[in-house]
Scaffold this motif. Structure first.
Motif, PDB file in Angstrom:
ATOM      1  N   PRO A  22     -21.271 -13.338  19.041  1.00 35.81           N
ATOM      2  CA  PRO A  22     -22.076 -12.421  19.864  1.00 35.81           C
ATOM      3  C   PRO A  22     -21.456 -11.240  20.187  1.00 35.81           C
ATOM      4  CG  PRO A  22     -21.268 -14.217  21.213  1.00 35.81           C
ATOM      5  CD  PRO A  22     -20.654 -14.587  19.915  1.00 35.81           C
ATOM      6  N   THR A  73     -23.199 -10.149  14.018  1.00 33.14           N
ATOM      7  CA  THR A  73     -24.216 -11.424  14.606  1.00 33.14           C
ATOM      8  C   THR A  73     -25.133 -11.644  13.193  1.00 33.14           C
ATOM      9  OG1 THR A  73     -25.364  -9.576  15.390  1.00 33.14           O
ATOM     10  CG2 THR A  73     -23.865 -10.798  16.913  1.00 33.14           C
ATOM     11  N   ARG A 123     -26.936 -15.274  23.718  1.00 34.02           N
ATOM     12  CA  ARG A 123     -27.182 -15.655  22.331  1.00 34.02           C
ATOM     13  C   ARG A 123     -28.552 -16.631  22.528  1.00 34.02           C
ATOM     14  NH1 ARG A 123     -23.312 -17.333  18.538  1.00 34.02           N
ATOM     15  NH2 ARG A 123     -24.222 -18.800  16.802  1.00 34.02           N
ATOM     16  N   SER A 179     -27.288 -12.991  18.121  1.00 36.55           N
ATOM     17  CA  SER A 179     -27.187 -14.291  17.021  1.00 36.55           C
ATOM     18  C   SER A 179     -28.064 -15.331  17.860  1.00 36.55           C
ATOM     19  CB  SER A 179     -25.572 -14.641  17.277  1.00 36.55           C
ATOM     20  OG  SER A 179     -24.717 -14.061  16.491  1.00 36.55           O
TER      21      SER A 179
END
Length: 569
Positions: A7, A31, A214, A240
């Motif tokens: 990330p 990512t 994330r 991500s």
């Protein structure tokens, strides 16, 4: 060994002119999208850099297959790498992707084939792309439809060299079919400009995305919350995201929570029933291996927010780090790309406990007092920046605080209209840019509170009765009933409205079934003063929308059709 993308990055929160520009930028980092299988295993890692390269390749192959910029492409939305590649290939090729639902477990092949054909016809699609596992179904759907291409990505021309068009902010980005909760799904035309405006509002202003964030989702990618909320918006913020199939969640809901802890996810959303299902499973499963301490945004959207199941969830998972302050109530719809409002972060759910009688009779949001019928509603936040919400009465007059009326919305995220349906567009979208959402609600200290859908409202002897009140009462107080087991609506009988309540029963015992009918009838009479005709249906018989919501309109249509059949017989 496949490992998740990482990330860490410099965050740019969706300030791009188009989705392709957003992917071009995200491809410079490390990512991407991580796709998981039915058992939670990591099946494929798709860094944004790789996604861009593959999307550019497939864009040329789509055009080489005979498609032209502007053509619509139906995409069966399996949660896999091929759907993601195909969606972004369409973006670079100037094609208009239309995500389509997967077959339902209880649905039948013939019904699914007919459904997708109707959706392709509504989109005037030139192509259909599906997953390898449904190749035979795709071929059957395409038979006689005159499509330029139908198949999987692997069926496209192997080599191609085509000039890709320039993509501008006002070009169409995708066609989002509405969930079908009140009618057959209608194609919402979303431009790049509208998408990027909503992505900015979501990531910068609503979620306030941080560099280490994330996301994770089990929501279907053919629904706006899954597609925009957990594929397109994360990409636009270079975040991500872990995606798991909806079927995996349904079979093993605790996998969702396991992946949150295992991968360090901080942002995830679900309708209320998702949290409810997890809490129910936790009653008979070990959960001490879970870690929810890093989950800072546990979003709520996609259906009416029910507080009792959410309280059960927070109690069930407090020991593994879940904080009720993570709850974030939201409001939105496909016609506004996705989000219109989000509650302030870090406050959790703020509930309004209202006097139901005043709500039904006077359309006033008055706090309940001791002895009055009461119901909780959740505040869903102020309108996102550059977006507006108004509550109006039946005459179009703007109402003040705590007055219940019809919700209207305006802002840069709104659709241009329904695809090739000018009358349907004009019915809800005014020349001044205001959208009639079809929802009911009120303002409380500047925050919007949703009370229901206008088309679902039961009007009985001058009372405005919310069907979910009847449904939730039965599900909460009748032993053996679960969330989603009850559907309430009204039908005309000899010139007057009659309340019908369909109840799913899993028992074939005549005495048990008779007792269930009587218990529900008595309970609704006692709690709500409603004389309802209670009818039992089979387990899993109540229809749902693509997002998992109860479709009262389809339940009502099915009931009326059954009554007509009986009359004819």
């Amino acid at each position: 060994m496949i490992t998740p993308t990482q990330p860490e990055r410099d965050v740019r929160l969706a300030d791009f002119p188009t989705l392709v520009a957003a992917l071009d930028y995200a491809a410079q980092g490390a990512t991407g999208v991580n796709l998981h299988g039915l058992r939670g295993e990591l099946a494929e890692v798709l860094p944004y850099q790789t996604l861009r390269q593959q999307a550019l390749d497939y864009a040329q192959r789509l055009l080489a297959a005979g498609l032209a910029p502007g053509d619509r492409v139906g995409l069966v939305a399996e949660t896999d790498g091929d759907f993601v590649r195909a969606f972004f290939a369409c973006q670079y090729a100037g094609l208009l992707p239309a995500p389509l639902p997967l077959p339902t477990p209880l649905g039948g092949r013939a019904a699914y084939v007919e459904q997708i054909r109707r959706m392709l016809d509504a989109a005037r699609a030139a192509a259909l792309v599906g997953p390898a596992g449904l190749a035979e179904w795709v071929a059957e759907i395409a038979e006689g439809q005159g499509l330029t291409f139908a198949g999987t990505l692997a069926d496209l021309p192997a080599e191609a060299s085509a000039e890709l068009p320039a993509i501008g902010p006002d070009d169409p980005c995708y066609l989002q079919f509405s969930s079908g909760s009140t009618r057959f799904p209608t194609g919402v035309l979303v431009t790049h400009r509208a998408l990027m405006a909503n992505a900015v509002a979501i990531t910068r202003d609503g979620l306030q995305v941080k560099p280490a964030d994330r996301a994770i989702s089990w929501l279907p990618l053919y629904h706006d919350m899954g597609l925009v909320g957990f594929l397109l918006s994360p990409l636009c913020a270079q975040m991500s995201v872990d995606l798991m199939p909806t079927g995996a969640f349904v079979r093993r809901p605790l996998l969702w929570l396991d992946l949150i802890g295992r991968n360090g996810a901080t942002v995830s959303y679900s309708p209320t029933f998702g949290y409810e299902l997890c809490a129910r499973r936790a009653q008979n499963a070990a959960i001490d291996h879970l870690d929810l301490s890093g989950w800072r945004i546990a979003g709520l959207g996609g259906d009416m927010i029910r507080l009792p199941p959410l309280r059960e969830f927070e109690q069930a998972f407090a020991a593994v780090g879940f904080s009720p302050k993570a709850y974030v109530a939201s409001y939105g719809m496909a016609e506004a790309t996705l989000a219109l409002s989000m509650a302030p972060l870090g406050e959790g759910l703020v509930a309004e406990t209202l006097d139901v009688d005043r709500l039904e009779q006077d359309a006033q949001a008055i706090a309940a007092t001791a002895g009055s019928r009461a119901r909780d509603f959740a505040r869903c936040g102020r309108p996102l920046p550059h977006h507006e919400l108004q509550v109006r009465n039946e005459y179009g007059e703007v109402l003040g605080e705590r007055q219940v009326g019809r919700i209207f919305a305006r802002g840069p995220s709104l659709m241009k209209g329904y695809f090739e349906q000018p009358q349907a567009s004009a019915d809800i979208l005014g020349a001044d840019g205001w959208l009639d959402t079809g929802d009911l609600g009120y303002f409380s200290e500047g925050q919007i509170v949703i009370t229901g859908r206008i088309k679902d409202l039961i009007i009985l002897n001058g009372r405005n009765i919310w069907p979910q009140d009847l449904e939730w009462t039965a599900e909460a107080e009748i032993p053996g009933l679960r969330s989603g087991d009850v559907a309430a609506f009204s039908v005309p009988v000899e010139g007057e409205e009659s309340v019908i309540v369909l109840v799913q029963s899993r028992s074939s015992d005549a005495e048990v079934r008779e007792r269930l009918v009587q218990d529900v009838t008595d309970l609704l009479r006692l709690r709500h003063g409603v004389e309802a005709k209670v009818t039992l249906v089979g387990g899993h018989a109540l229809p749902q929308t693509s997002s998992g919501k109860l479709s009262r309109s389809r339940a009502r249509a099915g009931y009326l059709a059954a009554q007509t059949d009986k009359a004819v017989a």
